[in-house]
Design an enzyme around this catalytic site. Structure first.
Site, mmCIF file in Angstrom:
data_model
loop_
_atom_site.group_PDB
_atom_site.id
_atom_site.type_symbol
_atom_site.label_atom_id
_atom_site.label_comp_id
_atom_site.label_asym_id
_atom_site.label_seq_id
_atom_site.Cartn_x
_atom_site.Cartn_y
_atom_site.Cartn_z
ATOM 1 C CG HIS A 307 -2.062 0.901 1.130
ATOM 2 N ND1 HIS A 307 -1.980 2.253 1.369
ATOM 3 C CD2 HIS A 307 -3.340 0.655 0.765
ATOM 4 C CE1 HIS A 307 -3.169 2.791 1.167
ATOM 5 N NE2 HIS A 307 -4.015 1.854 0.788
ATOM 6 C CG ASP A 364 -8.437 -4.475 -2.652
ATOM 7 O OD1 ASP A 364 -9.644 -4.267 -2.484
ATOM 8 O OD2 ASP A 364 -7.655 -3.635 -3.128
HETATM 9 N N1 ACO Z 1 4.013 -7.873 -4.539
HETATM 10 C C1 ACO Z 1 5.370 -7.904 -4.701
HETATM 11 N N2 ACO Z 1 6.166 -6.838 -4.598
HETATM 12 C C2 ACO Z 1 5.571 -5.661 -4.328
HETATM 13 C C3 ACO Z 1 4.178 -5.539 -4.140
HETATM 14 C C4 ACO Z 1 3.400 -6.704 -4.258
HETATM 15 N N3 ACO Z 1 2.078 -6.644 -4.094
HETATM 16 N N4 ACO Z 1 3.867 -4.256 -3.888
HETATM 17 C C5 ACO Z 1 5.025 -3.584 -3.914
HETATM 18 N N5 ACO Z 1 6.054 -4.422 -4.170
HETATM 19 C C6 ACO Z 1 7.473 -4.064 -4.238
HETATM 20 C C7 ACO Z 1 7.786 -3.262 -5.498
HETATM 21 O O1 ACO Z 1 8.126 -4.128 -6.562
HETATM 22 C C8 ACO Z 1 8.931 -2.423 -5.007
HETATM 23 O O2 ACO Z 1 10.080 -3.254 -4.965
HETATM 24 P P1 ACO Z 1 11.558 -2.626 -5.270
HETATM 25 O O3 ACO Z 1 11.785 -1.636 -4.177
HETATM 26 O O4 ACO Z 1 12.450 -3.799 -5.244
HETATM 27 O O5 ACO Z 1 11.452 -1.983 -6.631
HETATM 28 C C9 ACO Z 1 8.576 -2.105 -3.558
HETATM 29 O O6 ACO Z 1 7.732 -3.202 -3.138
HETATM 30 C C10 ACO Z 1 7.824 -0.788 -3.380
HETATM 31 O O7 ACO Z 1 6.651 -0.827 -4.172
HETATM 32 P P2 ACO Z 1 6.029 0.373 -4.977
HETATM 33 O O8 ACO Z 1 5.515 -0.134 -6.272
HETATM 34 O O9 ACO Z 1 6.996 1.520 -4.987
HETATM 35 O O10 ACO Z 1 4.809 0.795 -4.068
HETATM 36 P P3 ACO Z 1 3.718 1.839 -4.462
HETATM 37 O O11 ACO Z 1 3.408 2.601 -3.249
HETATM 38 O O12 ACO Z 1 4.060 2.606 -5.695
HETATM 39 O O13 ACO Z 1 2.479 0.889 -4.879
HETATM 40 C C11 ACO Z 1 0.657 -0.595 -4.686
HETATM 41 C C12 ACO Z 1 1.510 0.490 -3.991
HETATM 42 C C13 ACO Z 1 0.190 -0.105 -6.062
HETATM 43 C C14 ACO Z 1 -0.567 -0.837 -3.820
HETATM 44 C C15 ACO Z 1 1.509 -1.872 -4.826
HETATM 45 O O14 ACO Z 1 1.911 -2.309 -3.546
HETATM 46 C C16 ACO Z 1 0.747 -2.962 -5.564
HETATM 47 O O15 ACO Z 1 0.747 -2.993 -6.782
HETATM 48 N N6 ACO Z 1 0.091 -3.913 -4.794
HETATM 49 C C17 ACO Z 1 -0.679 -4.947 -5.433
HETATM 50 C C18 ACO Z 1 -2.002 -4.383 -5.937
HETATM 51 C C19 ACO Z 1 -2.963 -4.080 -4.808
HETATM 52 O O16 ACO Z 1 -3.182 -4.877 -3.901
HETATM 53 N N7 ACO Z 1 -3.591 -2.882 -4.905
HETATM 54 C C20 ACO Z 1 -4.588 -2.438 -3.926
HETATM 55 C C21 ACO Z 1 -4.059 -1.287 -3.137
HETATM 56 S S1 ACO Z 1 -5.182 -0.863 -1.875
HETATM 57 C C22 ACO Z 1 -6.393 -0.047 -2.657
HETATM 58 O O17 ACO Z 1 -6.247 0.661 -3.624
HETATM 59 C C23 ACO Z 1 -7.707 -0.270 -2.139
#
Ligand code: ACO
Length: 431
Positions: A307, A364
């Site tokens: 998140h 979620d």
């Molecule tokens: N699975 C694996 N790795 C992940 C995940 C995940 N779900 N989420 C983040 N990471 C990793 C990224 O690859 C990144 O790794 P790195 O530092 O090696 O490059 C690191 O964690 C940081 O992630 P970001 O993408 O910078 O986080 P950001 O804040 O931009 O994105 C998001 C947040 C979009 C929610 C992301 O965690 C994601 O895509 N999660 C899965 C989708 C999801 O569940 N979305 C619902 C969000 S809640 C809502 O909207 C109701």
């Protein structure tokens, strides 16, 4: 930089005011930055940008805290219901008995769709995604209720009460109608003697000649799901609603835009993606460990994890995790997807990749298991999120529209394209 709000650029110091929120969060007020320095603030993805001051919802992502109008989400989940919490979020205070009953009546009595909307449903292809239909038809409400859809920056509270009741009520009827059209089922009329959620489930799930009967607490579980989704400060869809509202666009148009923003898999679309992920893990015979490895190597994303704001357990996921167990117990259902979800969660919470990146289950992660158990089709999961989020979007629309100081949202950019060049006629261009 926090040093009395001074920013040093080259040899010069510039003073900027510090703003402090009621929970102690601090911001440096950069509204005069470009005028004073010629620089703009670059913050792609807005991770460090406060786009507004808001009195609706407080989140402390490090500590996993979520409060609406000061009330902790755990207390609302325990003691309140969706409509009462919606009132709180929209109007700022818990209602007294008289205000609550009037609010409920206003919403429940508005479930019937204008008969001219029927051909709109018929015009969509059967394969149309329900979020596309929802966004289009919510926008179309501005044509059926033009008296509440004037595009101006002044909120008439009477108009807001009426428009918000129409929206909260009819969004259920639009969702139910979309589903029934897809299956070729006749429409079920809204019944204002039922509760908000019971009436919705009846419109959605009744079969011809067999009215929906809630034998396993489905209405309570869905009501809790709606409540837990009711607002979440400046997320992608809420910021979209505020962005659109900042131009003076009406409530229906602004919320239709929020629905589109919610649709994406990085936002509300994740609840569908979680179930699809759990189902594919189940079908492949993986106990979850292969998927966790794939997520760590960047080949997959663990949907429902991570998140932008929570760097701790999302408090809503905790409540929904418990609710999933209780719903399945009541129905007497053994869903292997719940076991896979629990295993994934355990594996991820013990793994350095997830620990170091502070990735925890979000709202979620368990919500899809509950929706599936209730009988909501997977394609409609994000629609359920949208119905729940309507009060938060409306509260944010009201807040920005009531603020006489709010300006149209218009970010700047850093241009990285070509420098000026002369136009080349078609015959002179390289073929
Ligand atoms: N699975 C694996 N790795 C992940 C995940 C995940 N779900 N989420 C983040 N990471 C990793 C990224 O690859 C990144 O790794 P790195 O530092 O090696 O490059 C690191 O964690 C940081 O992630 P970001 O993408 O910078 O986080 P950001 O804040 O931009 O994105 C998001 C947040 C979009 C929610 C992301 O965690 C994601 O895509 N999660 C899965 C989708 C999801 O569940 N979305 C619902 C969000 S809640 C809502 O909207 C109701």
């Amino acid at each position: 930089m926090e040093n009395n709000g001074i920013i040093r650029l080259g040899d010069e110091n510039f003073d900027f005011p510090i703003i402090e929120g009621s929970e102690g969060e601090k911001a440096i007020d950069l509204r005069t930055l470009r005028g004073k320095t010629g620089f703009i603030a670059f913050d792609e993805g807005y991770g460090n940008t406060g786009s507004c001051e808001s009195g609706i919802t407080f989140i402390n992502g490090e500590q996993g805290i979520l409060r609406h109008r000061g009330y902790p989400i755990e207390q609302l989940a325990e003691n309140s219901n969706f409509l009462e919490s919606a009132y709180l979020i929209m109007y700022g205070e818990l209602p007294n008995e008289v205000s609550l009953r009037a609010f409920e009546r206003n919403i429940l009595s508005n479930g019937t769709l204008d008969s001219n909307m029927q051909p709109l449903f018929e015009g969509f292809p059967l394969c149309a995604h329900p979020m596309a239909i929802l966004s289009a038809l919510v926008s179309s409400l501005s044509t059926y209720h033009p008296e509440y859809a004037t595009n101006n920056r002044k909120v008439d509270l009477g108009h807001f009460d009426a428009a918000s009741a129409i929206l909260m009520s009819k969004v259920r009827s639009i969702a139910a109608m979309t589903y029934r059209m897809k299956l070729g089922l006749p429409m079920v009329k809204s019944d204002d003697t039922k509760s908000y959620t019971e009436d919705f489930l009846s419109m959605l799930l009744s079969k011809p000649e067999i009215p929906f009967e809630d034998t396993c607490g489905a209405a309570n579980a869905l009501d809790l799901f709606f409540l837990l989704h009711a607002d979440h400060e400046q997320n992608c869809s809420t910021s979209t609603v505020r962005m659109v509202a900042s131009s003076g666009a009406n409530l229906f148009a602004s919320i239709s835009a929020g629905i589109s923003a919610l649709w994406g898999p990085s936002h509300g679309g994740a609840n569908m993606a979680v179930i699809e992920m759990l189902e594919s893990i189940h079908a492949s015979g993986d106990d979850g460990s292969r998927f966790v490895e794939a997520a760590k190597s960047g080949q997959a994303k663990l949907m429902g994890f991570g998140h932008r704001v929570y760097k701790n357990y999302d408090p809503r996921a905790k409540i929904l995790g418990k609710s999933a167990v209780s719903v399945l117990d009541k129905i007497g259902l053994q869903d292997p997807l719940l076991d896979i979800a629990r295993r994934l969660e355990r594996a991820a919470l013990e793994d350095d990749y997830f620990i170091s990146r502070k990735l925890y289950p979000n709202v979620d992660f368990y919500s899809g298991i509950i929706l599936k158990a209730i009988g909501i089709p997977v394609e409609f999961f994000t629609v359920m999120f949208a119905i729940g989020r309507i009060p938060g979007w409306m509260a944010n629309w009201k807040e920005i529209s009531e603020n006489p100081k709010s300006r149209i949202h218009r970010p700047r950019q850093i241009y990285t394209g070509s420098n000026e060049r002369n136009f080349v006629k078609l015959e002179k261009r390289a073929q």
